[in-house]
Design a protein around this motif. Structure first.
Motif, PDB file in Angstrom:
ATOM      1  N   PRO A  78       4.673   6.352  -7.975  1.00 58.82           N
ATOM      2  CA  PRO A  78       4.244   5.523  -9.109  1.00 58.82           C
ATOM      3  C   PRO A  78       3.326   4.401  -8.620  1.00 58.82           C
ATOM      4  O   PRO A  78       3.341   4.049  -7.431  1.00 58.82           O
ATOM      5  N   VAL A  80       3.280   1.205  -8.831  1.00 58.45           N
ATOM      6  CA  VAL A  80       3.822   0.022  -8.182  1.00 58.45           C
ATOM      7  C   VAL A  80       4.203   0.316  -6.732  1.00 58.45           C
ATOM      8  O   VAL A  80       4.072  -0.549  -5.851  1.00 58.45           O
ATOM      9  N   LYS A  81       4.639   1.541  -6.457  1.00 56.31           N
ATOM     10  CA  LYS A  81       5.002   1.901  -5.089  1.00 56.31           C
ATOM     11  C   LYS A  81       3.747   1.986  -4.217  1.00 56.31           C
ATOM     12  O   LYS A  81       3.742   1.536  -3.065  1.00 56.31           O
ATOM     13  N   ALA A 123      -8.621 -13.101  -6.087  1.00 57.16           N
ATOM     14  CA  ALA A 123      -9.070 -12.436  -7.309  1.00 57.16           C
ATOM     15  C   ALA A 123      -9.819 -11.156  -6.956  1.00 57.16           C
ATOM     16  O   ALA A 123      -9.681 -10.127  -7.630  1.00 57.16           O
ATOM     17  N   GLU A 139      -3.954   4.392 -15.562  1.00 59.59           N
ATOM     18  CA  GLU A 139      -4.766   3.880 -16.675  1.00 59.59           C
ATOM     19  C   GLU A 139      -5.214   2.451 -16.351  1.00 59.59           C
ATOM     20  O   GLU A 139      -4.477   1.681 -15.751  1.00 59.59           O
ATOM     21  N   ARG A 141      -5.786  -0.617 -17.735  1.00 57.31           N
ATOM     22  CA  ARG A 141      -5.070  -1.871 -17.982  1.00 57.31           C
ATOM     23  C   ARG A 141      -3.770  -1.921 -17.176  1.00 57.31           C
ATOM     24  O   ARG A 141      -3.381  -2.967 -16.658  1.00 57.31           O
ATOM     25  N   VAL A 142      -3.107  -0.787 -17.070  1.00 51.42           N
ATOM     26  CA  VAL A 142      -1.872  -0.714 -16.272  1.00 51.42           C
ATOM     27  C   VAL A 142      -2.200  -0.992 -14.794  1.00 51.42           C
ATOM     28  O   VAL A 142      -1.473  -1.723 -14.114  1.00 51.42           O
ATOM     29  N   ARG A 144      -4.599  -2.800 -13.658  1.00 54.59           N
ATOM     30  CA  ARG A 144      -4.890  -4.233 -13.485  1.00 54.59           C
ATOM     31  C   ARG A 144      -3.612  -5.057 -13.399  1.00 54.59           C
ATOM     32  O   ARG A 144      -3.454  -5.903 -12.527  1.00 54.59           O
ATOM     33  N   VAL A 145      -2.702  -4.817 -14.335  1.00 54.87           N
ATOM     34  CA  VAL A 145      -1.509  -5.668 -14.359  1.00 54.87           C
ATOM     35  C   VAL A 145      -0.597  -5.356 -13.166  1.00 54.87           C
ATOM     36  O   VAL A 145       0.055  -6.257 -12.621  1.00 54.87           O
ATOM     37  N   THR A 146      -0.585  -4.103 -12.737  1.00 57.90           N
ATOM     38  CA  THR A 146       0.212  -3.753 -11.553  1.00 57.90           C
ATOM     39  C   THR A 146      -0.355  -4.443 -10.320  1.00 57.90           C
ATOM     40  O   THR A 146       0.380  -5.003  -9.497  1.00 57.90           O
ATOM     41  N   GLU A 148      -2.185  -7.179 -10.232  1.00 54.56           N
ATOM     42  CA  GLU A 148      -1.966  -8.624 -10.327  1.00 54.56           C
ATOM     43  C   GLU A 148      -0.521  -8.980  -9.975  1.00 54.56           C
ATOM     44  O   GLU A 148      -0.255  -9.975  -9.311  1.00 54.56           O
ATOM     45  N   ALA A 149       0.414  -8.163 -10.436  1.00 51.90           N
ATOM     46  CA  ALA A 149       1.828  -8.439 -10.169  1.00 51.90           C
ATOM     47  C   ALA A 149       2.147  -8.248  -8.684  1.00 51.90           C
ATOM     48  O   ALA A 149       2.886  -9.040  -8.093  1.00 51.90           O
ATOM     49  N   ALA A 152       0.801 -11.139  -6.952  1.00 51.43           N
ATOM     50  CA  ALA A 152       1.625 -12.312  -7.254  1.00 51.43           C
ATOM     51  C   ALA A 152       2.843 -12.332  -6.335  1.00 51.43           C
ATOM     52  O   ALA A 152       3.170 -13.367  -5.738  1.00 51.43           O
TER      53      ALA A 152
ATOM     54  N   GLU B 148       4.118 -16.355 -11.931  1.00 49.86           N
ATOM     55  CA  GLU B 148       2.894 -15.651 -11.515  1.00 49.86           C
ATOM     56  C   GLU B 148       2.739 -14.338 -12.284  1.00 49.86           C
ATOM     57  O   GLU B 148       1.642 -13.972 -12.687  1.00 49.86           O
ATOM     58  N   VAL B 156      -4.546 -10.459 -17.769  1.00 46.74           N
ATOM     59  CA  VAL B 156      -4.998  -9.087 -18.009  1.00 46.74           C
ATOM     60  C   VAL B 156      -5.171  -8.857 -19.517  1.00 46.74           C
ATOM     61  O   VAL B 156      -6.165  -8.275 -19.955  1.00 46.74           O
ATOM     62  N   ASP B 187       9.876   2.394 -10.355  1.00 45.27           N
ATOM     63  CA  ASP B 187       9.982   2.561  -8.893  1.00 45.27           C
ATOM     64  C   ASP B 187      11.436   2.470  -8.432  1.00 45.27           C
ATOM     65  O   ASP B 187      11.726   2.309  -7.261  1.00 45.27           O
TER      66      ASP B 187
END
Lengths: 188, 188
Positions: A78, A80-81, A123, A139, A141-142, A144-146, A148-149, A152, B148, B156, B187
């Motif tokens: 996935p 995030v991994k 950034a 995808e 947007r996903v 991007r947010v992944t 950024e997180a 973070a 964060e 986003v 995950d």
């Protein structure tokens, strides 16, 4: 680049950080850095754009390695991994050069001009990570947010490492990501 | 501040954004802004430090409202829910002034100097949000990473809103936070 180049650059980096910490970033000149490193100004400018750049060239290179690690992650992972594996590459690299990384961090935190530059660099790392995730089929947007997180979590772990230099950064990144998962899961 | 002050400031803000978009940030002077708004330079400097500040004073105020909303969130709420409620306050405020917010965004994205300033402002928002969560009793590192991540989701969503101006920002922020939860949950 010739055989001794990496060491040349490392010598300039270490000399710069030493002087910046000792006498302040604003008060330090390129001439002082090269003298301190026993090298010429010409050599300095073969490696860096200016005295701010000394602290960020390594970050650009690390970002490339992070992107490659994400691209090379198993397709079944996935997003995030895959992102976390990239953060771990960066964390392991910084852990290997702990003292330098910590000194650099201290310096950036106390010099607004460098802090601005670092925020721009982060950034850009987030953008690169998001791009690498998109390439894997996440995808946009996903992605991007992944990205950024993940960044973070990395940054928070990095700050924490500054306050607890005896901890291992890769471990702290894992812990912080786990905490983030736990916290976000607690709002179900 | 007198009775008409808020409108005075709004006029200056709108005049500044119009001119920045029309002729570029660098090419615009404070004198041009005040002439365009039908006000004096002295009035301008009663409200703003400089021509960059025009675009960020509102953000500082919004940050204060966000912090207050988090402080006022029910004690039983988990950190992420409290942080999300703060993000929603900001999203609702920007939605009410959609065109202005969108123009401001466009301008910042195309002006590196403003982009740097915005990144600094976001870093300061994250700090404020983390502080507000700590005050509620959330452990410090958890507060930082939650803040964060909430900010990451907000940013986003905000970018996405720029590309899809007919969507509602508060809704986009919720969606992005939900996506973040889903992604981090995948995950396990």
């Amino acid at each position: 680049m010739g055989r001794w180049e990496p060491d040349t650059r490392g010598r300039l980096e270490r000399a710069a950080i030493e002087l910046y910490l000792e006498q302040g970033f604003d008060q330090t000149t390129v001439a002082q850095i090269t003298r301190h490193a026993g090298l010429t100004t010409r050599t300095f400018f073969r490696h860096f754009l200016d005295k701010r750049d000394v602290l960020f060239v390594g970050m650009d290179e690390l970002t490339e390695r992070v992107a490659k690690a994400i691209a090379a992650a198993p397709a079944a992972w996935p997003a995030v991994k895959a992102a976390a594996s990239g953060m771990n590459i960066a964390a392991a690299a910084l852990q290997l050069r702990r003292d330098e990384a910590q000194n650099r961090r201290k310096l950036i935190n106390t010099t607004p001009e460098l802090r601005e530059r670092e925020l721009m660099a982060f950034a850009s790392v987030a953008k690169t990570v998001a791009g690498a995730l998109s390439e894997r089929g996440t995808e946009e947007r996903v992605a991007r947010v992944t990205a950024e997180a993940a960044l973070a979590a990395f940054r928070v772990a990095f700050e924490y490492w500054g306050e607890h230099p005896d901890r291992e950064l890769p471990q702290l990144v894992d812990e912080t990501l786990d905490e983030l998962k736990r916290v976000l899961g607690s709002d179900a």
